[in-house]
Motif scaffolding. Structure first.
Motif, mmCIF file in Angstrom:
data_model
loop_
_atom_site.group_PDB
_atom_site.id
_atom_site.type_symbol
_atom_site.label_atom_id
_atom_site.label_comp_id
_atom_site.label_asym_id
_atom_site.label_seq_id
_atom_site.Cartn_x
_atom_site.Cartn_y
_atom_site.Cartn_z
ATOM 1 N N CYS A 268 9.733 -11.164 -7.433
ATOM 2 C CA CYS A 268 9.927 -10.140 -8.514
ATOM 3 C C CYS A 268 9.393 -8.571 -8.306
ATOM 4 C CB CYS A 268 9.235 -10.815 -9.229
ATOM 5 S SG CYS A 268 10.311 -12.688 -10.197
ATOM 6 N N PRO A 269 10.421 -7.481 -8.719
ATOM 7 C CA PRO A 269 9.945 -6.387 -9.032
ATOM 8 C C PRO A 269 9.131 -6.282 -10.361
ATOM 9 C CG PRO A 269 11.931 -7.223 -9.544
ATOM 10 C CD PRO A 269 11.916 -7.876 -10.014
ATOM 11 N N LEU A 270 7.934 -5.156 -10.476
ATOM 12 C CA LEU A 270 7.210 -4.679 -11.878
ATOM 13 C C LEU A 270 7.107 -3.194 -12.109
ATOM 14 C CD1 LEU A 270 3.969 -5.789 -11.811
ATOM 15 C CD2 LEU A 270 5.285 -5.692 -9.812
ATOM 16 N N TYR A 271 7.337 -2.372 -12.928
ATOM 17 C CA TYR A 271 6.518 -1.461 -12.984
ATOM 18 C C TYR A 271 5.644 -1.676 -13.101
ATOM 19 C CZ TYR A 271 10.722 -1.474 -15.214
ATOM 20 O OH TYR A 271 11.764 -1.292 -15.814
ATOM 21 N N ALA A 272 4.472 -0.625 -11.721
ATOM 22 C CA ALA A 272 3.143 -0.170 -11.341
ATOM 23 C C ALA A 272 3.620 0.465 -10.730
ATOM 24 C CB ALA A 272 2.461 -1.885 -10.597
ATOM 25 N N GLY A 273 1.711 1.350 -10.340
ATOM 26 C CA GLY A 273 1.181 1.650 -9.479
ATOM 27 C C GLY A 273 0.938 0.938 -8.503
ATOM 28 N N MET A 274 1.179 0.676 -7.344
ATOM 29 C CA MET A 274 1.178 0.205 -5.790
ATOM 30 C C MET A 274 0.331 0.282 -4.566
ATOM 31 S SD MET A 274 3.271 -2.846 -4.547
ATOM 32 C CE MET A 274 4.219 -2.250 -3.255
ATOM 33 N N LEU A 275 -0.989 -0.063 -4.253
ATOM 34 C CA LEU A 275 -1.409 0.962 -3.074
ATOM 35 C C LEU A 275 -1.263 -0.669 -1.938
ATOM 36 C CD1 LEU A 275 -4.230 2.572 -4.461
ATOM 37 C CD2 LEU A 275 -3.484 3.756 -3.822
ATOM 38 N N ARG A 276 -0.823 -0.289 -0.832
ATOM 39 C CA ARG A 276 -1.355 -1.151 -0.168
ATOM 40 C C ARG A 276 -2.479 -0.375 1.473
ATOM 41 N NH1 ARG A 276 4.486 -2.837 1.674
ATOM 42 N NH2 ARG A 276 3.321 -4.494 3.515
ATOM 43 N N VAL A 277 -3.536 -1.284 1.704
ATOM 44 C CA VAL A 277 -4.631 -0.745 1.672
ATOM 45 C C VAL A 277 -5.298 -1.821 3.480
ATOM 46 C CG1 VAL A 277 -7.528 0.204 1.322
ATOM 47 C CG2 VAL A 277 -5.527 -0.566 -0.453
ATOM 48 N N LEU A 278 -5.645 -0.267 4.268
ATOM 49 C CA LEU A 278 -6.531 -1.295 5.913
ATOM 50 C C LEU A 278 -7.054 -1.156 5.467
ATOM 51 C CD1 LEU A 278 -4.105 0.277 8.430
ATOM 52 C CD2 LEU A 278 -4.036 -2.189 6.501
ATOM 53 N N GLU B 68 -3.605 7.550 -11.785
ATOM 54 C CA GLU B 68 -4.339 7.110 -11.594
ATOM 55 C C GLU B 68 -4.192 5.906 -9.975
ATOM 56 O OE1 GLU B 68 -7.348 6.602 -13.019
ATOM 57 O OE2 GLU B 68 -6.203 8.151 -14.146
ATOM 58 N N ALA B 69 -2.639 5.255 -9.894
ATOM 59 C CA ALA B 69 -3.132 5.048 -8.000
ATOM 60 C C ALA B 69 -2.989 6.109 -7.536
ATOM 61 C CB ALA B 69 -1.674 4.103 -7.879
ATOM 62 N N GLU B 70 -2.210 7.000 -7.271
ATOM 63 C CA GLU B 70 -1.692 8.084 -6.258
ATOM 64 C C GLU B 70 -3.846 8.846 -6.282
ATOM 65 O OE1 GLU B 70 1.162 10.820 -7.879
ATOM 66 O OE2 GLU B 70 2.061 9.682 -7.306
ATOM 67 N N LYS B 71 -4.057 8.423 -7.272
ATOM 68 C CA LYS B 71 -5.440 9.443 -6.995
ATOM 69 C C LYS B 71 -6.554 8.105 -6.322
ATOM 70 C CE LYS B 71 -8.799 8.559 -10.045
ATOM 71 N NZ LYS B 71 -9.593 8.006 -11.975
ATOM 72 N N ALA C 235 -7.534 3.214 4.622
ATOM 73 C CA ALA C 235 -6.037 4.181 4.822
ATOM 74 C C ALA C 235 -5.293 3.434 3.712
ATOM 75 C CB ALA C 235 -5.282 3.708 6.228
ATOM 76 N N ALA C 236 -4.693 4.297 3.123
ATOM 77 C CA ALA C 236 -4.144 3.342 1.604
ATOM 78 C C ALA C 236 -2.488 4.406 2.212
ATOM 79 C CB ALA C 236 -4.817 3.503 0.317
ATOM 80 N N GLN C 237 -1.264 3.209 1.838
ATOM 81 C CA GLN C 237 -0.025 3.962 1.169
ATOM 82 C C GLN C 237 0.047 3.654 -0.626
ATOM 83 O OE1 GLN C 237 2.123 1.410 4.215
ATOM 84 N NE2 GLN C 237 3.328 3.465 4.456
ATOM 85 N N VAL C 238 0.401 4.639 -0.850
ATOM 86 C CA VAL C 238 1.001 4.489 -2.668
ATOM 87 C C VAL C 238 2.399 4.669 -2.803
ATOM 88 C CG1 VAL C 238 0.814 6.802 -3.318
ATOM 89 C CG2 VAL C 238 0.294 5.219 -4.573
ATOM 90 N N CYS D 108 -1.674 18.915 -9.573
ATOM 91 C CA CYS D 108 -1.395 18.141 -9.850
ATOM 92 C C CYS D 108 -0.976 16.989 -8.694
ATOM 93 C CB CYS D 108 -0.718 17.877 -11.067
ATOM 94 S SG CYS D 108 -0.925 18.334 -11.936
ATOM 95 N N HIS D 109 -0.302 17.277 -7.678
ATOM 96 C CA HIS D 109 0.145 16.727 -6.420
ATOM 97 C C HIS D 109 -1.229 16.529 -5.453
ATOM 98 C CE1 HIS D 109 2.526 15.876 -3.402
ATOM 99 N NE2 HIS D 109 3.466 16.073 -4.033
ATOM 100 N N SER D 110 -0.321 14.620 -5.537
ATOM 101 C CA SER D 110 -1.868 13.746 -4.998
ATOM 102 C C SER D 110 -2.531 14.353 -3.623
ATOM 103 C CB SER D 110 -1.138 12.573 -5.259
ATOM 104 O OG SER D 110 -0.313 12.344 -4.395
ATOM 105 N N LYS D 111 -1.494 14.757 -2.994
ATOM 106 C CA LYS D 111 -1.395 15.090 -1.188
ATOM 107 C C LYS D 111 -2.307 16.622 -1.459
ATOM 108 C CE LYS D 111 1.468 11.535 0.326
ATOM 109 N NZ LYS D 111 0.121 11.027 0.314
#
Length: 583
Positions: free
Chosen positions: A448-458, A519-522, A545-548, A44-47
């Protein structure tokens, strides 16, 4: 179970060594069960990439339950584990404690489904999650089966018809690819050989050699080396070691620009908070226009032919607009009849619904948003999206795949450092979020903050330009990337939003429930491992490249995860998304 039965005989047989063990029914049986499970089940560990336990766990279990008197000569627990599990690196081993401690999830409160697993479709069809909702008097399933192509005679991997696909070159040479079209016949056709990627080329960074495909950090910036080309984010870096003077002088914005909001529209279709930030990311003054992009009327100059109608089409282009343009409109034929048009509902500015764009334009109306009209979007309640654009209502923002930062017109840009106060955002009233349950995330540039899985993608801009050239010189947009990523999110309760940040990253948000974090980690794992599941899809193979970052749980009580207001808000979001048509 079979592993446990074999081990109960007192010996674990490996290809190069047999490990004698004590009675595992009595010695740490729960630990042995955990080992048996994780060796068979995908972790289950995403990495995690492999299925081996970590060295520290291996040593501990063999010291407690290994039959030391029967160990092969010259071996102790440490030397055996050096052969079996030589690392504690979480990217290559799985820690046992995850499988031994009680779950923090408590009672399940979210109905999470995966309608395409197992695959309900025929062998030549692709299963896609149904995000369109259902029409009256039509059979309604949580998935669609669409025609597709296999990536080879021996492959079970299916891709969608009428899409561009990247596959290995016919020459078979490593790093060489071709772009093909999945045709109506179910075969890959019209293939075009691409330039080979030189995996031997490395990047020299601060005197160190970085090999192809590696991601690393320079200060706070994420960088990736791709075939000798170095791509980095452009974040302003502060850390706990920065001096008070450095923090006082830093605004946290690109190029240390002033914290002000005077919107400028770039020729790439992105609204920048100020001319300083626009210049910082490489735009020239003649490529900027005062005001937000969405406020412009691209049809004012009548750019279309007389027998065509000009339709505003706001878009943010990731390809070079100097080469491929980034028109904010499209020209469509003027039609006398819309009878043969598929149903693809749209809502006009008077909150009247039409079966499709053609029917709306025949009545001379203007589009408010795509999808069925929603009663809660009747009034004009302006909202500010994460992309810095002011939308007429929340439905208009969502139809652009943009999540809402706060109510009202855009007033500020959020600072991008944890070490800087919120500046102009102090004047913004953020939507209410629960103070218990989860720690929210704040998207870069948002207030503003929110509840989400967030990805920053190059991404590799040069590769996107190649794809645009192959695809009849059509620019590749942020919306196109988001819609492609959306196909890889397998939980129908989760949906994808995003924008192009002022730091030139693609920000992807997967919301709203907890399962969306996974899903974001996937997606992060698929991007960073250059998985064929993503890389075969043009243009997703340009994501390098992506950071979650996820909204993690800070309370073990599931009943306190969201307040009544939060549940009301997100039930509204899910209701809206369920009725949206996939454009």
């Amino acid at each position: 179970m079979n592993d446990m039965k074999l081990w109960e005989k007192g010996s674990i047989k490996m290809p190069f060594i047999n490990i004698p063990v004590l009675d595992i029914k009595k010695c740490q049986p729960e630990t042995w069960k955990a080992i048996a499970c994780l060796l068979q089940i995908k972790p289950c560990h995403s990495k995690s990439r492999g299925s081996i336990i970590c060295k520290s766990d291996c040593v501990e279990i063999l010291k407690k339950c290994g039959d030391l008197s029967k160990f092969p000569e010259g071996h102790m627990a440490e030397s055996i584990c050096e052969l079996l599990s030589p690392t504690n690196d979480l990217e290559t081993c799985i820690p046992l404690d995850t499988y031994l401690r009680p779950s923090t999830l408590g009672n399940i409160v979210e109905d999470v489904t995966h309608p395409c697993n197992p695959n309900p479709c025929a062998a030549n069809e692709l299963c896609e999650v149904n995000r369109k909702g259902c029409q009256p008097d039509e059979p309604c399933l949580p998935y669609f089966c669409v025609q597709g192509c296999k990536l080879g005679e021996a492959s079970d991997f299916i891709v969608r018809q009428d899409t561009l696909i990247q596959v290995p070159s016919s020459s078979g040479e490593f790093g060489c690819y071709k772009i093909c079209t999945c045709s109506q016949s179910g075969l890959l056709e019209n293939c075009m050989e691409m330039h080979c990627v030189d995996h031997q080329k490395s990047c020299i960074v601060e005197g160190q050699r970085k090999s192809h495909g590696t991601s690393f950090k320079i200060d706070c910036n994420v960088c990736s080396c791709f075939a000798g080309n170095l791509t980095c984010s452009t974040r302003q870096c502060l850390n706990e070691y920065s001096s008070d003077d450095e923090r006082h002088k830093s605004t946290g914005l690109p190029c240390n620009c002033e914290d002000e909001f005077v919107p400028m529209c770039g020729q790439n279709g992105r609204t920048y908070p100020s001319v300083c930030i626009a210049r910082c990311v490489g735009l020239q003054d003649n490529q900027l226009e005062f005001g937000s992009c969405i406020s412009k009327d691209p049809c004012k100059s009548n750019p279309c032919l007389k027998n065509q109608r000009c339709i505003p089409k706001p878009q943010v282009c990731l390809t070079s607009f100097e080469k491929f343009g980034c028109n904010q409109y499209e020209c469509v034929p003027r039609q006398f009849s819309c009878g043969d048009q598929l149903r693809d509902p749209v809502c006009d500015t008077d909150n009247i619904e039409y079966a499709n764009l053609c029917a709306l334009h025949q009545k001379g109306k203007s589009v408010s948003y795509k999808g069925p009209c929603q009663s809660f979007c009747k009034s004009v309640d302006l909202v500010c999206g994460h992309n810095g654009e002011t939308y007429s209502n929340v439905c208009a923002a969502y139809s652009d795949r943009v999540a809402v930062d706060y109510n009202g017109p855009c007033l500020a840009v959020g600072v991008l450092s944890d070490y800087i106060y919120q500046g102009e955002c102090a004047s913004v009233t953020c939507p209410h979020l629960s103070t218990t349950g989860y720690k929210p995330v704040t998207p870069p540039g948002a207030c503003c903050p929110l509840y989400a899985g967030m990805l920053r993608v190059l991404y590799d801009k040069e590769k996107l330009d190649i794809f645009a050239r192959v695809n009849n010189k059509h620019p590749i947009t942020v919306l196109e990337i988001l819609n492609k990523i959306r196909l890889h999110v397998s939980v129908p309760q989760c949906d994808v939003f995003g924008y192009f940040s002022i730091e030139s990253e693609i920000v992807i948000l997967i919301i709203p429930i907890e399962a969306c974090n996974k899903e974001a980690e996937k997606i992060e794992s698929l991007i960073n491992s250059d998985s064929p599941a993503l890389a075969s899809h043009v243009p997703l193979s340009a994501l390098i490249a992506a950071q979650v970052e996820v909204s993690f749980r800070i309370s073990s009580s599931c009943s306190q995860v969201m307040s009544a207001l939060d549940l009301l808000f997100w039930s509204f979001v899910v209701t809206f998304l369920a009725t949206q048509c996939n454009t």
